[in-house]
Design an enzyme around this catalytic site. Structure first.
Site, PDB file in Angstrom:
ATOM      1  N   THR A   1      47.367  34.378  39.782  1.00 14.52           N
ATOM      2  CA  THR A   1      47.603  35.485  40.725  1.00 14.52           C
ATOM      3  C   THR A   1      46.265  35.983  41.267  1.00 14.52           C
ATOM      4  O   THR A   1      46.110  36.226  42.471  1.00 14.52           O
ATOM      5  CB  THR A   1      48.380  36.633  40.030  1.00 14.52           C
ATOM      6  OG1 THR A   1      49.415  36.067  39.241  1.00 14.52           O
ATOM      7  CG2 THR A   1      48.971  37.591  41.035  1.00 14.52           C
TER       8      THR A   1
ATOM      9  N   GLY B   1      45.719  40.120  36.873  1.00 14.93           N
ATOM     10  CA  GLY B   1      47.138  39.825  36.676  1.00 14.93           C
ATOM     11  C   GLY B   1      47.579  40.211  35.272  1.00 14.93           C
ATOM     12  O   GLY B   1      46.848  40.867  34.524  1.00 14.93           O
TER      13      GLY B   1
ATOM     14  N   ASP C   1      50.692  38.809  31.997  1.00 10.42           N
ATOM     15  CA  ASP C   1      51.773  37.898  31.605  1.00 10.42           C
ATOM     16  C   ASP C   1      53.100  38.635  31.519  1.00 10.42           C
ATOM     17  O   ASP C   1      54.155  38.050  31.769  1.00 10.42           O
ATOM     18  CB  ASP C   1      51.427  37.242  30.261  1.00 10.42           C
ATOM     19  CG  ASP C   1      50.149  36.442  30.369  1.00 10.42           C
ATOM     20  OD1 ASP C   1      50.142  35.474  31.160  1.00 10.42           O
ATOM     21  OD2 ASP C   1      49.150  36.802  29.731  1.00 10.42           O
TER      22      ASP C   1
ATOM     23  N   LYS D   1      48.469  40.531  28.153  1.00  7.00           N
ATOM     24  CA  LYS D   1      47.546  39.663  28.876  1.00  7.00           C
ATOM     25  C   LYS D   1      46.949  38.649  27.893  1.00  7.00           C
ATOM     26  O   LYS D   1      47.047  38.802  26.692  1.00  7.00           O
ATOM     27  CB  LYS D   1      46.418  40.478  29.513  1.00  7.00           C
ATOM     28  CG  LYS D   1      46.911  41.343  30.664  1.00  7.00           C
ATOM     29  CD  LYS D   1      45.803  42.062  31.393  1.00  7.00           C
ATOM     30  CE  LYS D   1      44.628  41.229  31.749  1.00  7.00           C
ATOM     31  NZ  LYS D   1      44.934  40.004  32.512  1.00  7.00           N
ATOM     32  N   GLY D   2      46.316  37.622  28.455  1.00 11.17           N
ATOM     33  CA  GLY D   2      45.636  36.645  27.596  1.00 11.17           C
ATOM     34  C   GLY D   2      46.228  35.256  27.659  1.00 11.17           C
ATOM     35  O   GLY D   2      45.763  34.356  26.967  1.00 11.17           O
ATOM     36  N   GLY D   3      47.260  35.088  28.524  1.00  2.00           N
ATOM     37  CA  GLY D   3      47.828  33.751  28.695  1.00  2.00           C
ATOM     38  C   GLY D   3      46.758  32.747  29.114  1.00  2.00           C
ATOM     39  O   GLY D   3      46.835  31.565  28.789  1.00  2.00           O
ATOM     40  N   GLY D   4      45.757  33.226  29.830  1.00  2.00           N
ATOM     41  CA  GLY D   4      44.661  32.356  30.270  1.00  2.00           C
ATOM     42  C   GLY D   4      43.452  32.441  29.351  1.00  2.00           C
ATOM     43  O   GLY D   4      42.372  31.934  29.695  1.00  2.00           O
TER      44      GLY D   4
ATOM     45  N   GLU E   1      38.416  40.523  29.983  1.00  2.00           N
ATOM     46  CA  GLU E   1      39.321  41.310  30.842  1.00  2.00           C
ATOM     47  C   GLU E   1      39.429  42.743  30.317  1.00  2.00           C
ATOM     48  O   GLU E   1      39.403  43.698  31.089  1.00  2.00           O
ATOM     49  CB  GLU E   1      40.705  40.654  30.874  1.00  2.00           C
ATOM     50  CG  GLU E   1      40.703  39.332  31.629  1.00  2.00           C
ATOM     51  CD  GLU E   1      42.014  38.568  31.577  1.00  2.00           C
ATOM     52  OE1 GLU E   1      42.202  37.699  32.431  1.00  2.00           O
ATOM     53  OE2 GLU E   1      42.835  38.832  30.688  1.00  2.00           O
TER      54      GLU E   1
ATOM     55  N   LYS F   1      57.722  39.046  35.970  1.00  2.00           N
ATOM     56  CA  LYS F   1      56.945  39.468  34.790  1.00  2.00           C
ATOM     57  C   LYS F   1      57.217  40.915  34.378  1.00  2.00           C
ATOM     58  O   LYS F   1      56.693  41.374  33.368  1.00  2.00           O
ATOM     59  CB  LYS F   1      55.458  39.303  35.074  1.00  2.00           C
ATOM     60  CG  LYS F   1      55.045  37.841  35.183  1.00  2.00           C
ATOM     61  CD  LYS F   1      53.603  37.759  35.592  1.00  2.00           C
ATOM     62  CE  LYS F   1      53.089  36.349  35.492  1.00  2.00           C
ATOM     63  NZ  LYS F   1      51.739  36.238  36.029  1.00  2.00           N
TER      64      LYS F   1
HETATM   65  C1  5RP Z   1      44.364  35.613  31.596  1.00  2.00           C
HETATM   66  C2  5RP Z   1      45.392  36.631  31.896  1.00  2.00           C
HETATM   67  C3  5RP Z   1      46.139  36.500  33.170  1.00  2.00           C
HETATM   68  O1  5RP Z   1      46.025  37.677  33.886  1.00  2.00           O
HETATM   69  C4  5RP Z   1      47.576  36.237  32.858  1.00  2.00           C
HETATM   70  O2  5RP Z   1      47.656  35.099  32.003  1.00  2.00           O
HETATM   71  C5  5RP Z   1      48.406  36.010  34.110  1.00  2.00           C
HETATM   72  O3  5RP Z   1      48.072  34.788  34.676  1.00  2.00           O
HETATM   73  P1  5RP Z   1      48.794  34.234  35.963  1.00  2.00           P
HETATM   74  O4  5RP Z   1      48.394  35.124  37.100  1.00  2.00           O
HETATM   75  O5  5RP Z   1      48.270  32.830  36.100  1.00  2.00           O
HETATM   76  O6  5RP Z   1      50.278  34.249  35.720  1.00  2.00           O
HETATM   77  O7  5RP Z   1      45.612  37.562  31.163  1.00  2.00           O
HETATM   78  O8  5RP Z   1      43.803  35.810  30.324  1.00  2.00           O
END
Ligand code: 5RP
Length: 259
Positions: free
Chosen positions: A73, A124, A126, A136-139, A145, A163
């Site tokens: 995002t 963004g 999750d 958060k933290g999917g990435g 962050e 979401k």
């Molecule tokens: C990364 C995050 C991202 O903001 C979260 O994973 C959302 O990612 P996306 O915009 O690809 O859905 O917290 O650590």
């Protein structure tokens, strides 16, 4: 002996959880239709553009420094930023991936230590509630962050409407841990009813590991965030509730909603 038994039990739980996770990931992949990804991208793009319009609509001083998060995002936000990069003095980035994208469009990257004031942080999530509590933290970029969010006066969170939830926790809660404490932390998470799954192969920008915690019942997000922060070896909990977002910009099928 007791310690060894409990270690084995946690090892089993983590291993079992891992296999379930692989299975559910496969199911998600098979179930999503190709059109869904396009629709979701269009919503993310709407939210990203609306956040940028908000900044440029008199809320951000010319040449100000902004904080920029991580993820698909946020990538739409960075793409949109390219058209007006002269209005931005520079950025504090939350990850190496975002730094590379910002540099590619000619935005100067600043170390947070060099910056006195950070008006806005755009990132963004999750999962998000309308109370603006987030997972958060999917990435895997949650630590930086959280630091940049803490430094910013205004945190704009950009998400697509899929979401937005009434209660956090369907998305497994990411927790960044010091590698040597991974099993120690996992055992304590099991003790409070969580099902931690080691995100194998993932090393964060800070050299740490991630546990994704399933099955947590999150009724009071700030309280749980504070409780989990007390576990030795935890670097960062992916709950953003003690410092929630200030504004949620939600991309929908037809436009954007604010919360
Ligand atoms: C990364 C995050 C991202 O903001 C979260 O994973 C959302 O990612 P996306 O915009 O690809 O859905 O917290 O650590």
């Amino acid at each position: 002996m007791k310690r060894a038994q409990s270690f084995l039990r946690v090892g089993f739980v983590v291993e079992y959880a891992r296999s379930l996770d692989r299975r559910s990931r496969r199911e998600v992949i098979t179930m999503s239709a190709p059109g869904d990804a396009h629709r979701s991208d269009a919503k993310k793009q709407r939210a990203a553009q609306a956040a940028l319009d908000h900044l440029l609509d008199g809320h951000l001083q010319h040449g100000a420094i902004i904080g920029v998060g991580t993820g698909s995002t946020v990538n739409f936000f960075v793409d949109a930023l390219a058209a007006c990069r002269d209005r931005i003095g520079g950025a504090v980035s939350s990850s190496n991936a975002t730094t590379a994208r910002l540099e590619a469009i000619g935005i100067k990257i600043l170390d947070l230590n060099e910056v006195d004031t950070l008006g806005f942080y755009v990132d963004g999530a999750d999962e998000a509630t309308r109370a603006r509590h987030l997972i958060k933290g999917g990435g895997a970029a949650l630590t930086r962050e959280k630091i940049v969010a803490a430094a910013a006066s205004h945190f704009l969170c950009i998400v697509d409407d899929a979401k937005v939830v009434t209660r956090l926790g369907k998305f497994p809660l990411p927790i960044e841990v010091i590698p040597m404490a991974r099993s120690l932390v996992a055992r304590q998470l099991v003790a409070i009813g969580g099902r931690p799954v080691w995100r194998e192969g993932c090393v964060t920008d800070n050299g740490n590991h991630i546990l994704d915690v399933h099955d947590l019942v999150i009724t009071d997000p700030p309280a749980l965030e504070q409780q989990l922060n007390q576990i030795a070896g935890v670097v960062t909990v992916g709950l953003f509730a003690v410092r929630p977002a200030d504004r949620l910009v939600i991309g929908t099928e037809h436009g954007v909603e604010l919360a």
